[in-house]
Write an enzyme that holds these catalytic residues in place. Structure first.
Site, PDB file in Angstrom:
ATOM      1  N   ARG A 171      16.461  -9.056  -1.276  1.00 32.54           N
ATOM      2  CA  ARG A 171      16.645  -7.758  -1.948  1.00 32.54           C
ATOM      3  C   ARG A 171      17.893  -7.104  -1.366  1.00 32.54           C
ATOM      4  NH1 ARG A 171      11.574  -4.209  -0.911  1.00 32.54           N
ATOM      5  NH2 ARG A 171      10.605  -5.510  -2.501  1.00 32.54           N
ATOM      6  N   CYS A 195       5.487  -3.864 -12.104  1.00 28.19           N
ATOM      7  CA  CYS A 195       5.962  -4.507 -10.873  1.00 28.19           C
ATOM      8  C   CYS A 195       6.039  -6.012 -11.079  1.00 28.19           C
ATOM      9  CB  CYS A 195       5.015  -4.188  -9.731  1.00 28.19           C
ATOM     10  SG  CYS A 195       3.446  -5.053  -9.905  1.00 28.19           S
ATOM     11  N   CYS A 226       4.425 -12.493  -5.956  1.00 24.72           N
ATOM     12  CA  CYS A 226       3.894 -11.504  -5.007  1.00 24.72           C
ATOM     13  C   CYS A 226       2.566 -11.978  -4.413  1.00 24.72           C
ATOM     14  CB  CYS A 226       3.706 -10.155  -5.692  1.00 24.72           C
ATOM     15  SG  CYS A 226       3.012  -8.970  -4.528  1.00 24.72           S
ATOM     16  N   LYS A 243      10.887   5.691   2.811  1.00 25.66           N
ATOM     17  CA  LYS A 243      11.653   5.759   1.560  1.00 25.66           C
ATOM     18  C   LYS A 243      12.184   7.160   1.285  1.00 25.66           C
ATOM     19  CE  LYS A 243       9.103   1.963  -0.418  1.00 25.66           C
ATOM     20  NZ  LYS A 243       8.224   1.478  -1.502  1.00 25.66           N
ATOM     21  N   CYS A 266      -1.650  -4.709  -8.317  1.00 26.22           N
ATOM     22  CA  CYS A 266      -2.565  -4.310  -7.248  1.00 26.22           C
ATOM     23  C   CYS A 266      -2.336  -2.826  -6.958  1.00 26.22           C
ATOM     24  CB  CYS A 266      -2.341  -5.180  -5.990  1.00 26.22           C
ATOM     25  SG  CYS A 266      -1.024  -4.606  -4.912  1.00 26.22           S
ATOM     26  N   ARG A 311      14.466   2.433   3.764  1.00 31.33           N
ATOM     27  CA  ARG A 311      14.832   1.460   2.712  1.00 31.33           C
ATOM     28  C   ARG A 311      15.971   1.990   1.831  1.00 31.33           C
ATOM     29  NH1 ARG A 311      10.331  -1.958   1.478  1.00 31.33           N
ATOM     30  NH2 ARG A 311       9.222  -2.346   3.408  1.00 31.33           N
ATOM     31  N   LYS A 320       7.264   1.151   6.568  1.00 36.04           N
ATOM     32  CA  LYS A 320       8.409   1.368   5.685  1.00 36.04           C
ATOM     33  C   LYS A 320       8.648   2.861   5.457  1.00 36.04           C
ATOM     34  CE  LYS A 320       6.453  -0.970   2.273  1.00 36.04           C
ATOM     35  NZ  LYS A 320       6.087  -1.502   0.960  1.00 36.04           N
ATOM     36  N   CYS A 380       3.827  -0.489  -6.653  1.00 34.97           N
ATOM     37  CA  CYS A 380       5.273  -0.768  -6.713  1.00 34.97           C
ATOM     38  C   CYS A 380       5.921  -0.310  -8.021  1.00 34.97           C
ATOM     39  CB  CYS A 380       5.530  -2.249  -6.485  1.00 34.97           C
ATOM     40  SG  CYS A 380       4.916  -2.825  -4.889  1.00 34.97           S
TER      41      CYS A 380
HETATM   42 FE1  SRM Z   1       6.570  -2.771  -3.322  1.00 33.89          FE
HETATM   43  C1  SRM Z   1       4.999  -4.765  -1.110  1.00 33.89           C
HETATM   44  C2  SRM Z   1       7.794  -5.478  -4.871  1.00 33.89           C
HETATM   45  C3  SRM Z   1       8.668  -0.776  -5.007  1.00 33.89           C
HETATM   46  C4  SRM Z   1       4.670  -0.052  -2.442  1.00 33.89           C
HETATM   47  N1  SRM Z   1       6.450  -4.775  -2.994  1.00 33.89           N
HETATM   48  C5  SRM Z   1       5.773  -5.392  -1.982  1.00 33.89           C
HETATM   49  C6  SRM Z   1       6.071  -6.902  -1.935  1.00 33.89           C
HETATM   50  C7  SRM Z   1       7.211  -7.081  -0.997  1.00 33.89           C
HETATM   51  C8  SRM Z   1       4.878  -7.799  -1.560  1.00 33.89           C
HETATM   52  C9  SRM Z   1       4.758  -8.181  -0.115  1.00 33.89           C
HETATM   53  O1  SRM Z   1       4.601  -7.283   0.748  1.00 33.89           O
HETATM   54  O2  SRM Z   1       4.793  -9.355   0.172  1.00 33.89           O
HETATM   55  C10 SRM Z   1       6.460  -7.094  -3.406  1.00 33.89           C
HETATM   56  C11 SRM Z   1       7.396  -8.268  -3.676  1.00 33.89           C
HETATM   57  C12 SRM Z   1       7.082  -8.891  -5.014  1.00 33.89           C
HETATM   58  C13 SRM Z   1       8.039  -9.943  -5.390  1.00 33.89           C
HETATM   59  O3  SRM Z   1       7.602 -11.099  -5.541  1.00 33.89           O
HETATM   60  O4  SRM Z   1       9.210  -9.674  -5.588  1.00 33.89           O
HETATM   61  C14 SRM Z   1       6.948  -5.716  -3.776  1.00 33.89           C
HETATM   62  N2  SRM Z   1       8.042  -3.101  -4.580  1.00 33.89           N
HETATM   63  C15 SRM Z   1       8.344  -4.273  -5.186  1.00 33.89           C
HETATM   64  C16 SRM Z   1       9.350  -4.097  -6.295  1.00 33.89           C
HETATM   65  C17 SRM Z   1      10.325  -5.261  -6.426  1.00 33.89           C
HETATM   66  C18 SRM Z   1       8.606  -3.833  -7.616  1.00 33.89           C
HETATM   67  C19 SRM Z   1       9.428  -3.986  -8.864  1.00 33.89           C
HETATM   68  O5  SRM Z   1       8.970  -4.730  -9.741  1.00 33.89           O
HETATM   69  O6  SRM Z   1      10.471  -3.342  -9.002  1.00 33.89           O
HETATM   70  C20 SRM Z   1      10.002  -2.769  -5.843  1.00 33.89           C
HETATM   71  C21 SRM Z   1      11.152  -2.969  -4.894  1.00 33.89           C
HETATM   72  C22 SRM Z   1      11.785  -1.672  -4.529  1.00 33.89           C
HETATM   73  C23 SRM Z   1      13.029  -1.829  -3.692  1.00 33.89           C
HETATM   74  O7  SRM Z   1      14.051  -2.199  -4.240  1.00 33.89           O
HETATM   75  O8  SRM Z   1      12.965  -1.534  -2.500  1.00 33.89           O
HETATM   76  C24 SRM Z   1       8.836  -2.138  -5.084  1.00 33.89           C
HETATM   77  N3  SRM Z   1       6.697  -0.775  -3.583  1.00 33.89           N
HETATM   78  C25 SRM Z   1       7.569  -0.155  -4.429  1.00 33.89           C
HETATM   79  C26 SRM Z   1       7.154   1.204  -4.676  1.00 33.89           C
HETATM   80  C27 SRM Z   1       7.822   2.189  -5.619  1.00 33.89           C
HETATM   81  C28 SRM Z   1       8.893   2.973  -4.936  1.00 33.89           C
HETATM   82  O9  SRM Z   1       9.214   2.754  -3.774  1.00 33.89           O
HETATM   83  O10 SRM Z   1       9.433   3.873  -5.591  1.00 33.89           O
HETATM   84  C29 SRM Z   1       5.985   1.389  -3.950  1.00 33.89           C
HETATM   85  C30 SRM Z   1       5.097   2.653  -3.975  1.00 33.89           C
HETATM   86  C31 SRM Z   1       5.707   3.781  -3.257  1.00 33.89           C
HETATM   87  C32 SRM Z   1       5.321   3.731  -1.814  1.00 33.89           C
HETATM   88  O11 SRM Z   1       5.984   3.053  -1.046  1.00 33.89           O
HETATM   89  O12 SRM Z   1       4.311   4.362  -1.484  1.00 33.89           O
HETATM   90  C33 SRM Z   1       5.718   0.148  -3.253  1.00 33.89           C
HETATM   91  N4  SRM Z   1       5.098  -2.474  -1.929  1.00 33.89           N
HETATM   92  C34 SRM Z   1       4.406  -1.300  -1.758  1.00 33.89           C
HETATM   93  C35 SRM Z   1       3.374  -1.512  -0.777  1.00 33.89           C
HETATM   94  C36 SRM Z   1       2.388  -0.450  -0.240  1.00 33.89           C
HETATM   95  C37 SRM Z   1       3.007   0.227   0.921  1.00 33.89           C
HETATM   96  C38 SRM Z   1       2.042   1.065   1.701  1.00 33.89           C
HETATM   97  O13 SRM Z   1       2.426   2.145   2.147  1.00 33.89           O
HETATM   98  O14 SRM Z   1       0.898   0.646   1.899  1.00 33.89           O
HETATM   99  C39 SRM Z   1       3.449  -2.872  -0.398  1.00 33.89           C
HETATM  100  C40 SRM Z   1       2.546  -3.619   0.601  1.00 33.89           C
HETATM  101  C41 SRM Z   1       2.953  -3.384   2.002  1.00 33.89           C
HETATM  102  O15 SRM Z   1       3.984  -2.825   2.339  1.00 33.89           O
HETATM  103  O16 SRM Z   1       2.138  -3.771   2.851  1.00 33.89           O
HETATM  104  C42 SRM Z   1       4.529  -3.433  -1.150  1.00 33.89           C
HETATM  105 FE1  SF4 Z   2       2.815  -7.003  -5.620  1.00 31.80          FE
HETATM  106 FE2  SF4 Z   2       1.030  -5.076  -5.780  1.00 31.80          FE
HETATM  107 FE3  SF4 Z   2       3.593  -4.487  -5.461  1.00 31.80          FE
HETATM  108 FE4  SF4 Z   2       2.783  -5.406  -7.748  1.00 31.80          FE
HETATM  109  S1  SF4 Z   2       2.109  -3.490  -6.832  1.00 31.80           S
HETATM  110  S2  SF4 Z   2       4.598  -6.141  -6.627  1.00 31.80           S
HETATM  111  S3  SF4 Z   2       1.201  -6.825  -7.174  1.00 31.80           S
HETATM  112  S4  SF4 Z   2       2.356  -5.540  -3.988  1.00 31.80           S
END
Ligand code: SRM
Ligand code: SF4
Length: 547
Positions: A74, A423, A429, A209, A468, A143, A207, A472
């Site tokens: 990324r 997402c 994922c 943001k 899930c 990030r 993380k 995201c």
């Molecule tokens: Fe996310 C984890 C994809 C935005 C909350 N996110 C992941 C992972 C890396 C899975 C992993 O931990 O192994 C996913 C990778 C999937 C893949 O195969 O590519 C993933 N997140 C994404 C993306 C690519 C979704 C998309 O389709 O666009 C976004 C990448 C953003 C970026 O460029 O940095 C993405 N993730 C978000 C957002 C939205 C936002 O930031 O505006 C959230 C919710 C906001 C927040 O952070 O509260 C988000 N992602 C999470 C979480 C839950 C974090 C937590 O506080 O518990 C995880 C799981 C974790 O971190 O343990 C996670």
């Molecule tokens: Fe993966 Fe859940 Fe984030 Fe979707 S919302 S990319 S399933 S961690």
């Protein structure tokens, strides 16, 4: 008694500036596509995740083969802007080392999937030559900083946009490990230049943001961020920023201690120096007070709620050495992207391309390559997973128009589809419980006839799906939120507003596709017959079911 640290904490402090044994994992362990266990954590801080193709797990297990490991990378692109040449590099790297697919994320950047371990260094080296990096794109650090994408919105957009870059630089980890491991063969930096007063050797508990919104647009979902800055503009001048803290959307099914939370506005800063200082010290509070034993409860939102907003603000004011001013008035009245052609205050043209869930289709990729080849525009990613071709001079507009025609780049689609977000989820994922970006387009095609039936085709209601509850695709701030609970099963969330200032709530649990469609059919009927004048679907369902 102090709580036991989570294992990730020890990995960070023992990592020698995020180096760990990454070099050995990559260069010595050639018998596996994976990394050593601790290195799978550390590699995230350098913008990569180890993944495997979940569609192929069963087939490989039957053949007694190891999982098919690959890497997702990324990029860090503050504010989401790159040059045409940089786009060409992303295109080329995706072809040479990735799967060919470029994915625009919900945080204004791009990801490439499917890189093999031996391709990591050449990939990063190629990006480096193009002045692109993936530093801190993941991991327990700040990030990618996002900002309202469309420059048309304000003539001082550029001034505000520059903050994304300044904040990103201010909060970068000081370690040079990225360059040492992935770019240079020799260790060229002395550890002494790496002292990191912000992250120390423990980094953040989780993380972090940051988003900057330029009202009236909330295309970044500013309240979903640990820190949200809301630009206050009066008489076409930037007066400063309202500061919101403690936003984050993630939750865990069945764990009632976890919850999505919107940021709380705690005050206003009127100068760049004060704004940057406040941002920096919010991170130091989270560093010092954040939960380091349970990663499910370690985001800033839990720190803010544990301390209480007033106590948090007092601590911040103590650290910054000045009082925050009272928050200023603002209003959000839009969140979607402005598709098609728009002209800015300087007469330059911007073309917003609809990219469904950020997955650039082959014909769009071919189009973008030819546009980049002309070198008459830049490329801006939006927080809605779309792409803007920007800064186009009037005299060059026709060149892009011609390519739009040749490649049949069509933006004619329903309001629902244009306002949909999903997402990644399966197959890459590891946390996905259900499909999202591979399935939402089909579901939208099945919802569109329902909208037609109830005369709601013009409605730009927001629908967001995730595989899930991590959130995201920010489903908790949509009018129709669908959150995966198991294969082909989703929780239906309703009552969120259209502009991202009110969370939705659980309406029905574990619905199949048929049940989702039946529920929506009934809801659209109710909305059509009972809504107040100009009432959006989200406001209607909020009033009807949750008040
Ligand atoms: Fe996310 C984890 C994809 C935005 C909350 N996110 C992941 C992972 C890396 C899975 C992993 O931990 O192994 C996913 C990778 C999937 C893949 O195969 O590519 C993933 N997140 C994404 C993306 C690519 C979704 C998309 O389709 O666009 C976004 C990448 C953003 C970026 O460029 O940095 C993405 N993730 C978000 C957002 C939205 C936002 O930031 O505006 C959230 C919710 C906001 C927040 O952070 O509260 C988000 N992602 C999470 C979480 C839950 C974090 C937590 O506080 O518990 C995880 C799981 C974790 O971190 O343990 C996670
Ligand atoms: Fe993966 Fe859940 Fe984030 Fe979707 S919302 S990319 S399933 S961690």
């Amino acid at each position: 008694m102090s709580e036991k640290l989570s294992p990730v904490e020890t990995i960070k402090t023992n990592s020698n500036g995020l180096r760990g044994t990454l070099k050995e994992s990559i260069e010595v362990d050639t018998y596996t596509g994976n990394l050593r266990s601790d290195d799978t954590i550390l590699v995230k801080f350098h913008g990569m995740y180890v993944q495997d193709d979940r569609d192929r797990r069963e087939e490989r297990a039957l053949k007694k083969l190891d999982k098919l490991y690959s890497f997702m990378i990324r990029l860090r692109i503050p504010g989401g802007v790159i040059t045409a040449d940089q786009w060409k590099t992303v295109h080329e790297v995706s072809e040479q080392y990735g799967t060919g697919t470029i994915k625009i994320t919900t945080r204004q950047t791009v990801q490439l999937h499917g890189l093999l371990k031996h391709q990591i260094r050449p990939t990063i080296q190629t990006f480096n030559l193009a002045k692109l990096d993936s530093i801190a794109a993941c991991g327990d650090v700040n990030r990618n900083v996002i900002v309202t994408a469309h420059p048309q919105i304000s003539s001082i957009h550029q001034q505000i946009h520059a903050y994304a870059d300044k904040i990103s630089k201010l909060l970068l980890p000081k370690t040079q490990a990225y360059y040492e491991i992935f770019i240079d063969d020799e260790k060229i930096y002395e550890r002494s230049v790496e002292a990191d007063p912000l992250y120390e050797d423990r980094y953040l508990p989780r993380k972090f943001k940051i988003a900057i919104a330029i009202p009236p647009s909330n295309d970044v979902d500013v309240f979903a961020n640990d820190i949200g800055l809301i630009a206050i503009i009066k008489d076409n001048e930037l007066k400063g920023f309202n500061i919101a803290v403690g936003g984050s959307l993630s939750a865990t099914h069945g764990n009632l201690q976890t919850y999505p939370r919107l940021g709380t506005v705690i005050g206003f800063t009127d100068t760049e120096e004060k704004t940057l200082k406040a941002v920096y010290e919010v991170l130091t509070i989270q560093r010092d007070f954040g939960n380091r034993s349970d990663r499910k409860l370690s985001r800033l939102k839990y720190t803010v709620d544990k301390m209480g907003v007033e106590e948090f603000k007092n601590e911040l004011e103590k650290r910054i050495g000045f009082s925050l001013e009272p928050a200023q008035k603002f209003e959000f009245t839009e969140r979607s992207d402005r598709y098609g052609w728009q002209q800015n205050h300087e007469g330059k043209w911007f073309y917003t391309l609809f990219v469904e869930h950020g997955v650039i289709k082959p014909h769009q990729k071919a189009f973008l390559w030819e546009v980049a080849d002309l070198n008459v525009s830049n490329v801006i990613f939006t927080g809605n997973q779309n792409l803007i071709l920007g800064e186009i001079e009037e005299s060059n507009k026709h060149l892009i128009e011609k390519l739009i025609e040749t490649h049949q780049i069509d933006i004619q689609t329903s309001g629902l589809r244009k306002s949909s977000m999903a997402c990644v989820a399966l197959p890459t994922c590891p946390l996905a419980l259900a499909e999202a970006q591979r399935y939402l387009p089909t579901l939208v095609s099945k919802i569109e006839p329902l909208l037609l039936k109830h005369h709601l085709t013009e409605e730009e209601l927001t629908i967001r799906m995730t595989g899930c509850p991590n959130g995201c695709g920010r489903p908790y701030v949509s009018e129709i939120g669908l959150i995966g609970t198991a294969p082909e099963q989703y929780n239906l969330m309703l009552g969120g507003d259209r502009f991202g200032v009110r969370l939705n709530k659980l309406f029905k649990e574990k619905l199949s596709e048929e049940e989702i469609l039946n529920e929506l059919d009934v809801l659209f009927e109710l909305y059509n017959t009972e809504k107040n004048q100009n009432e959006t679907f989200g406001d209607f369902t909020h009033r009807k079911f949750f008040q």
